[in-house]
Each structure stands twice: as structure tokens, then as C-alpha cells.
Design an enzyme around this catalytic site. Structure first.
Site, short mmCIF file in Angstrom:
data_model
loop_
_atom_site.label_atom_id
_atom_site.label_comp_id
_atom_site.label_asym_id
_atom_site.label_seq_id
_atom_site.Cartn_x
_atom_site.Cartn_y
_atom_site.Cartn_z
N GLU A 235 23.02 22.44 37.34
CA GLU A 235 22.80 21.00 37.11
C GLU A 235 21.33 20.82 36.79
O GLU A 235 20.48 20.90 37.68
CB GLU A 235 23.19 20.21 38.38
CG GLU A 235 24.63 20.39 38.82
CD GLU A 235 25.62 19.78 37.84
OE1 GLU A 235 25.21 19.17 36.85
OE2 GLU A 235 26.83 19.93 38.07
N CYS A 269 17.32 12.98 37.43
CA CYS A 269 17.80 13.68 36.24
C CYS A 269 18.51 12.73 35.28
O CYS A 269 18.44 12.89 34.08
CB CYS A 269 18.75 14.79 36.66
SG CYS A 269 20.05 14.22 37.76
#
Ligand code: NAD
Length: 498
Positions: A235, A269
Site C-alpha cells: 500500500e 496517502c
């Protein structure tokens, strides 16, 4: 050796932990693997109800945990609560409720012709073994917590390495899981140390790696994992776009852009990092956003009323200041912020809006992990789609319009793992939906069904009650040749009639 935890808002020392060396990490894997041998034999629903007991302790410690996250990484405690502690509680509840659907039952696979020879196949998911969970600094509680909970419920052991910027939060995750009396002592371990020292052994010893962090580190992990062919879920970074069409609800979109970019000082993110405005609304939208941004309160996160806290450390702050400087050199215009906050002691960057940006600028193409939003305009949806996709990252993005069908159509054209219509960032909180994205944003998915699949192996069990010899066995004599002629007829029946 110790890792010290420093409050990035006031530079006070929070505490410290002892680091592990490589030998000690290997020992943690050995212990977790031994404990996992028993754990995997417990029925999945029982494992889930054991792990779900953690929610009692989490609810009891909401305020302490929120404050710890605040003091270690610099976000306001209520933001830490809603985006981290609440998220951990909510996802544990969801995983408990949904696991039997994903991992509970063995499934029989129809075998067609082969079943006429009394053969049957069953498929179910086995735990991978011991999962290495390597966490980032920006959501140090919720991200690894969810990954650990899914791994444990699925029957794995876990060795968890938190970010060196969030070691006390890492220790708290370990402690809170160990308030569960039925959790085998050694099943879940925590280790402290830098990624450069412990990263290799974490990858070498694991049966799965679930990594959250930067794209460069993700690539290093994948290269290392090639030695042992260890599956990895990565991720990684993002550069989410928010595209606003002329018919969008402007009040909502302005507030969303500000929250979506400045939450956690932009160290998210999935945060809104690129704002694409239709040329007909660009000036009006931009001036409303500047006005709203200038009213946001930046300050010590523990003070009530603070909207935006500190960056995690000096290094991250400097990277962002350098990126702003480079943007200026390349022609971007600072519309708000653009500097370190001179009134605060810690690592604070003012919420920053950059105008006059073009798609090829570094500030538009590269991830800036801080409170910086670049603003661009477009004249047609086709142009917007092209610009949004012309970027290395693919985590999330959003389209804003009152015409939902038009929004959905636009969304399908975008190369991201998640697209939202009239929302941004929050989809991480939807523990039941897949999380992750293509391109430089990583591989694999965490959360929900996909997260469970990531930490398990499909296992195929084939059972045969046939009393005769199988027709394809030796000897390859005359009988065999006749049988093969029959198979040629069978093959013809398998041609799909269109
Ligand atoms: P980072 O890559 O610097 O560190 C992440 C973790 O990896 C830390 O625990 C670190 O110690 C460890 N590490 C460092 N080098 C390693 C190595 N060679 N081998 C193994 N482990 C190693 O990332 P960060 O600065 O903590 O986090 C910020 C980045 O994470 C941003 O790019 C952000 O977009 C990304 N992120 C992505 C998601 C997502 O879900 N996609 C979520 C949060 C953060």
C-alpha cells in the site's frame, strides 16, 4: 539501543523503546510460528470472537489512545479518534461479522465430466503462516491494527514493525491486543528498529508481507521478497485528484477540498493533492477556497479548536518545503501558506495552495506528503480525464457533480483503485471495501474480503471414490488407445456453441 519518541508539535520527549536486532526478530518469527500451529486449528468464528474482544479495551481507552497518537505524530486528538481509533473499532466489528462469509465454509467446485468418475473437489482458504506487518507513520494506529486483526482472525501469527516515528503507538497496539486473555502469548509480536536494519529479515522470515509506506520502500521490499517468492501486498503513495464540474455543489466541494488536503497536515496517502477545476468556475472556487483556508486554525494539536497540527518530523517538513520551493521555481504561484509557520515551535507548515500549475510540473506529478494542494483547470471532461490519468499514482480520486450518472461515467475512466462521486479521502474508513490501487500506488488490496484473501492461501482438496482404474493411467496399450478415441469425441462436445 533506543528509539526516542518526540512530540513534533512541541519537541518534548514522549518516551523511548529498546530496539531489536536481526537475531531477536528471527526469534520473534520462530515464536509466532510455533503459536500459530495451535491457533490455526481453532475454528475461524471462534478466532474472530476472541480477537473481537479487543473492542472492549479500545472503547475503554479511546481518549488515552487518541492523545498518544496526537503526541507522537502531531494530529489533533479528535482527528486521531475519528480517523484512527474509531476506525480500528469499526473495522474489527466488521471483520468479526463478515469473516465466516469469506473464510468460513469449504466450497465444492463442480467438476463436469470428472465427477462421472466419482471425483469431487473442495476449496477453502488456509492461513498463510506468519505475516510481517510493516507500518507507516501517518496513520500509525488504524492501518497496522486492521491488517493485524485480519491476519489473526484468518489464523496467522503476526510480527509487526511500526514506523520508528510511532514506536509508542506500536507498543500500544501490542499491549491492547494482549489484553485479550485468550490470545496466545507469542502469536503476535512487535519489533522496533529502522527499516534499513530490520527490513530484510522481516521479509525473509515472513510467509506474507503487508507493507504500507512509500513507493521506493515498497519496491525494495518486493525486490527482497523475490528471493523467497514471498507474496507481498504493498500500500504505497498517492496523488489523488479532485475534479470539480460546473454543476457541483460548490459549498460542499470547497469544504471537502480543504479537509481532503489538510487533514493530518496532508500526510495522507489518499488526501486530495491535485484539484482540477472547470475553467468556468475556477476563479470563484479558488477565491472561496483561499478564503476558507486562511480561516483554518493551525496550532498545537492538543489545544481545542486546532484544525491543523504538525508534520511528523523535521525531515518530512523539509522535504515538503523543498517541494514548495521547486514548485515556485517552475512557475507555480503561492495563493496561501507556502512556508513553515513562524509562530509555532514544532514542525508546522502552513496550509498551502498553489495556483498556475500545469500538468507536467513536479508539484503536480510527484507526491508531496504535506499540506499542499496544486490547482489546475480544464475545459472539457476528456481533458480532465487525460490529465488525471497522466500521473504515476493510482490510489484514489474523486469527481464532483450533481449529475450522478455523469459522475459515475467519468469515474470509470480513471485509473485508480477507488473513485468517489462527491466524496473524498474517507473511503479508507470503509473497512468492508477493497483498499489499494494500481501503478505506483502498489499491488494487492487490504480491507474487507480482499484483505482476508491477501493473508490466506487457497487450498484445494480433491477426493476420489472411484473403484476402477483411471482411464488415462498406463499401460498405453490397445485399450488405452480406444479410450483416447472416446476422449476425442468428448473433446468435440466441449466446443462452445456460439
Ligand atoms: P516509509 O516507506 O519511509 O516507511 C514505512 C515503513 O517501512 C516504516 O516502518 C519503515 O521503518 C519501513 N522501512 C523502511 N525501509 C525499509 C526496508 N528497506 N525494508 C522494510 N521496511 C522498511 O513510509 P512512511 O514515510 O512511513 O509513510 C509515508 C508514505 O506511505 C507515503 O508515501 C504515503 O503515501 C504512504 N502511505 C500509503 C498508504 C496506503 O494505504 N496506500 C497509507 C499510508 C501511507
Amino acid at each position: 539501543m533506543q528509539i526516542e519518541s518526540i512530540n513534533p508539535a512541541n519537541l518534548e520527549r514522549n518516551g523511548a523503546v529498546e530496539t531489536h536486532d536481526e537475531e531477536e526478530v528471527i526469534e520473534c518469527f520462530v515464536k509466532a510460528r510455533k503459536a500459530q500451529q495451535e491457533w490455526k486449528r481453532i475454528q475461524v468464528l471462534e478466532r474472530a470472537s476472541i480477537i473481537a474482544r479487543v473492542n472492549e479495551s479500545l472503547v475503554d481507552q479511546i481518549d488515552e489512545l487518541s492523545l498518544l497518537v496526537c503526541r507522537e505524530v502531531g494530529k489533533p486528538p479528535l482527528e486521531a479518534f475519528i480517523s484512527e481509533i474509531y476506525g480500528a473499532i469499526d473495522s474489527t466489528f466488521h471483520y468479526y461479522n463478515s469473516v465466516s462469509e469469506v473464510l468460513g465454509e469449504e466450497r465444492e467446485i463442480p467438476l463436469g465430466f470428472y465427477s462421472s468418475l466419482d471425483k469431487r473437489s473442495f476449496v477453502y482458504r488456509k492461513p498463510a503462516g506468519v505475516v510481517a506487518v510493516i507500518g507507516p507513520f501517518n496513520f500509525p494506529f488504524v492501518i497496522p491494527f486492521q491488517q493485524i486483526v485480519q491476519s489473526l482472525i484468518a489464523g496467522n501469527g503476526v510480527v509487526f514493525k511500526p514506523s520508528s516515528e510511532a514506536v509508542l503507538v506500536g507498543e500500544a497496539i501490542y499491549n491492547i491486543l494482549h489484553t485479550i486473555e485468550e490470545l496466545p502469548e507469542d502469536l503476535m509480536q512487535v519489533v522496533f528498529g529502522s527499516g534499513s536494519k530490520l527490513g530484510r529479515v522481516m521479509v525473509d522470515e515472513a510467509n506474507r508481507v503487508i507493507f504500507t509506506g512509500s513507493t521506493n520502500t515498497g519496491k525494495a521490499i518486493m525486490r527482497r521478497a523475490a528471493n523467497t517468492l514471498t507474496p507481498v501486498a504493498l500500500e504505497l503513495g498517492g496523488k489523488s485528484a479532485m475534479v470539480v464540474l460546473p454543476d457541483a455543489n460548490m459549498d460542499r466541494a470547497v469544504r471537502a477540498a480543504a479537509w481532503g488536503c489538510f487533514i493530518n497536515s496532508g500526510q495522507v496517502c489518499a488526501s486530495v493533492k491535485r484539484l482540477f477545476l472547470h475553467e468556468s468556475i475556477k476563479d470563484d472556487f479558488t477565491s472561496r477556497l483561499v478564503e476558507f483556508t486562511n480561516k483554518l486554525v493551525q496550532g498545537y494539536p492538543e489545544e481545542p479548536g486546532t484544525d491543523i497540527g504538525a508534520m511528523v518530523n523535521q525531515e518530512q517538513m523539509q522535504l515538503v518545503l523543498d517541494a514548495i520551493e521547486r514548485a515556485r521555481e517552475q512557475g507555480a504561484k503561492v495563493l496561501s501558506g507556502g512556508r513553515r509557520n513562524p509562530d509555532l515551535e514544532g514542525y508546522f507548515i502552513e496550509p498551502t495552495l498553489l495556483g498556475e500549475c500545469t500538468n507536467s510540473m513536479d508539484c503536480v506529478q510527484q507526491e508531496i506528503f504535506g499540506p499542499v494542494l496544486v490547482i489546475l483547470s480544464f475545459s472539457s471532461e476528456a481533458e480532465a480525464i487525460k490529465m488525471v490519468n497522466d500521473n504515476p499514482y493510482g490510489l484514489t480520486s474523486s469527481i464532483w457533480t450533481e449529475n450522478i450518472d455523469r459522475g459515475k461515467q467519468f469515474a470509470r475512466e480513471i485509473d485508480t483503485g477507488t473513485m468517489m462521486v462527491n466524496e473524498c479521502v474517507y473511503s479508507f474508513a470503509l473497512a468492508m471495501t477493497p483498499w489499494g490501487g494500481p501503478k505506483a500506488s502498489g499491488i494487492g488490496r487490504t480491507h474487507g474480503e480482499y484483505g482476508f484473501l491477501e493473508v490466506t492461501e487457497p487450498f484445494h482438496l480433491n477426493v476420489d471414490r472411484y473403484k476402477e482404474m483411471d482411464p488415462w493411467w498406463m499401460p498405453y496399450d490397445k485399450d488405452f488407445r480406444e479410450i483416447m478415441d472416446n476422449f476425442k469425441h468428448i473433446a468435440k462436445s466441449l466446443v462452445v456453441k456460439q
